[in-house]
Design an enzyme around this catalytic site. Structure first.
Site, short mmCIF file in Angstrom:
data_model
loop_
_atom_site.label_atom_id
_atom_site.label_comp_id
_atom_site.label_asym_id
_atom_site.label_seq_id
_atom_site.Cartn_x
_atom_site.Cartn_y
_atom_site.Cartn_z
N ASP A 112 -5.00 8.34 9.39
CA ASP A 112 -4.89 8.11 10.82
C ASP A 112 -4.19 9.29 11.51
O ASP A 112 -3.15 9.77 11.03
CB ASP A 112 -4.09 6.84 11.11
N ARG B 134 -4.33 10.25 3.84
CA ARG B 134 -3.08 10.89 4.22
C ARG B 134 -2.15 10.99 3.00
O ARG B 134 -1.46 11.98 2.80
CB ARG B 134 -2.42 10.09 5.34
N LYS C 207 0.83 -1.21 0.00
CA LYS C 207 0.00 0.00 0.00
C LYS C 207 0.86 1.25 0.00
O LYS C 207 0.58 2.23 -0.72
CB LYS C 207 -0.91 0.00 1.23
N ASN C 208 1.92 1.23 0.79
CA ASN C 208 2.77 2.41 0.92
C ASN C 208 3.67 2.63 -0.29
O ASN C 208 4.35 3.66 -0.37
CB ASN C 208 3.62 2.29 2.19
N ASP D 292 4.44 0.40 12.10
CA ASP D 292 3.19 -0.15 11.58
C ASP D 292 2.87 -1.54 12.14
O ASP D 292 1.74 -2.01 12.03
CB ASP D 292 3.22 -0.23 10.05
#
Length: 418
Positions: free
Chosen positions: A117, A93, A22-23, A305
């Site tokens: 978040d 974000r 995802k990142n 994480d």
């Protein structure tokens, strides 16, 4: 909003495959805005955060095919606006990653406050400082408005914080600045290195990927590229912890062995039997033991994480573990809910928590306040006696695709309720 109904006490077993990181997906999608040519991304995670980023590109005038699938085709021959939809920005974000490409293509960027978040506790000061170093100037206002009417220019900069998205913002902007930019105190995480690799495929000169000093030669004509995303090691680590807390045996496919080393180091210290080979990571039934101390760090240290998940694992480990997350403070607050499940936890301060185990957890209603602690609470519920209800499930689905389906395939008794 949806609720996940969890009947705990089941030993999970089987095989699960992780998709792309995802990142990585978010900055790579942002990078597609830098070129007018087609870019094809494969092994894209099927999660809501990626869909939001894809829809932001559509809103800016780009073309995206395959939303909701593992292959996205992106074309951005024209950017029709410099202000992405504020409602979408407020959900993500990673929308901050649009600033560099918009300045490079349009000379201006107008971004509402990004969501995600802990938005009030996570500033974008490092991002803005990097862009100002390359010639962007801020315009007064409630939102983040930057202008570079004469284009971005190369710079030599030191990032005050080794921020992952701050480094990625600098990289994306440097790709559009004619000349050589040097970024020092850069983040070294695998997803930053993957962005560097993708920029290289577009035609940007990048050296030093994966090190604290990255040099970018930008400003040239960029082409298209195809890229297969590297597997998500955070997701793989999450499944590994779920195997460990349920006494299960799970084979996790798709994450690179070099990225899983940091996960294996902590699990091994907690007496979890695990092994990595190629893109396979296996966890076997184990008797967890306390690690005494687990501390997060910048890469290649243990990632923040995963700190919520190993805190849950510590509740099932024999002995006392001090968990120290100096990067973020609210993740550990969310885990106070474990006390209501009969976990033995002492919150020393916003960054440190002492966990004493093993404790048999009991099911209860749970609140998923952020993505990672939400997944950790699911792990706790799977290990607990009785029934738990976690909501909103959508918070966790931002980063874990087809979550209910994959849990059920491993033998979990879970159901999604609207």
């Amino acid at each position: 909003m949806s609720t996940l109904l969890i009947e705990g006490g089941q030993r999970l077993a089987g095989s699960v495959e992780v998709e792309g990181n995802k990142n990585s997906a978010l900055p790579l999608l942002a990078a597609c805005l830098l070129t007018k040519e087609e870019c094809v991304l494969t092994n894209v995670p099927r999660i809501s955060d990626v869909e939001v980023m894809a829809r932001l590109i559509l809103d800016l005038g780009g073309q995206v095919e395959g939303i909701g699938s593992t292959t996205l085709r992106v074309r951005c021959p024209e950017i029709t606006k410099d202000e992405p939809d504020g409602a979408l920005v407020g959900r993500l974000r990673g929308s901050v990653l649009l600033l560099g490409p918009l300045l490079a293509r349009c000379g201006r960027a107008h971004l509402a406050p990004p969501g995600g978040d802990f938005p009030a506790r996570r500033t974008i000061a490092t991002h803005l400082d990097a862009l100002e170093a390359m010639g962007a100037r801020r315009v007064a206002g409630v939102d983040h408005i930057l202008e570079a009417p004469d284009g971005l220019h190369p710079a030599s900069m030191y990032l005050y914080e080794a921020s992952v998205t701050g480094t990625e913002t600098a990289l994306l902007a440097a790709a559009g600045a004619a000349g050589v930019t040097e970024i020092r105190h850069a983040a070294c995480e695998p997803h930053v290195a993957e962005l560097c690799a993708f920029l290289g495929k577009l035609g940007v000169g990048v050296t030093g990927a994966g090190t604290p000093t990255i040099r970018v030669e930008g400003g040239g004509a960029l082409g298209g590229a195809e890229h297969h995303l590297w597997g998500d090691y955070i997701e793989a680590g999450s499944w590994a912890v779920i195997a460990a807390v349920t006494g299960g045996e799970i084979q996790i496919q798709g994450a690179r062995a070099e990225d899983m080393e940091v996960v294996a180091a902590v699990l091994t210290r907690m007496n979890i039997i695990c092994a990595a080979g190629g893109e396979r990571f296996c966890v076997e039934p184990s008797q967890p033991k306390a690690a005494r101390r687990i501390t997060t760090s910048l890469w290649p240290g243990f990632p923040s994480d995963l700190v919520s998940l190993v805190t849950v694992l510590a509740t099932q480990a024999e002995g006392q573990t001090l968990v120290h997350d100096w990067l973020y403070e609210l993740r550990l607050f969310a885990l106070e809910q474990l006390s209501g499940m009969s976990g033995d936890l002492f919150l020393c301060d916003p960054h440190r928590i002492i966990v004493t185990g093993p404790r048999k957890l009991r099911g209860r209603p749970l609140d998923s306040r952020d993505l990672r602690s939400g997944m950790a609470l699911i792990a706790a519920a799977l290990a607990a006696d009785g029934q738990s209800r976690l909501s909103p499930l959508e918070t966790v689905e931002r980063g874990y695709g087809r979550l209910v389906e994959r849990l059920q395939a491993l033998g979990a008794k879970v159901a999604k309720m609207s």
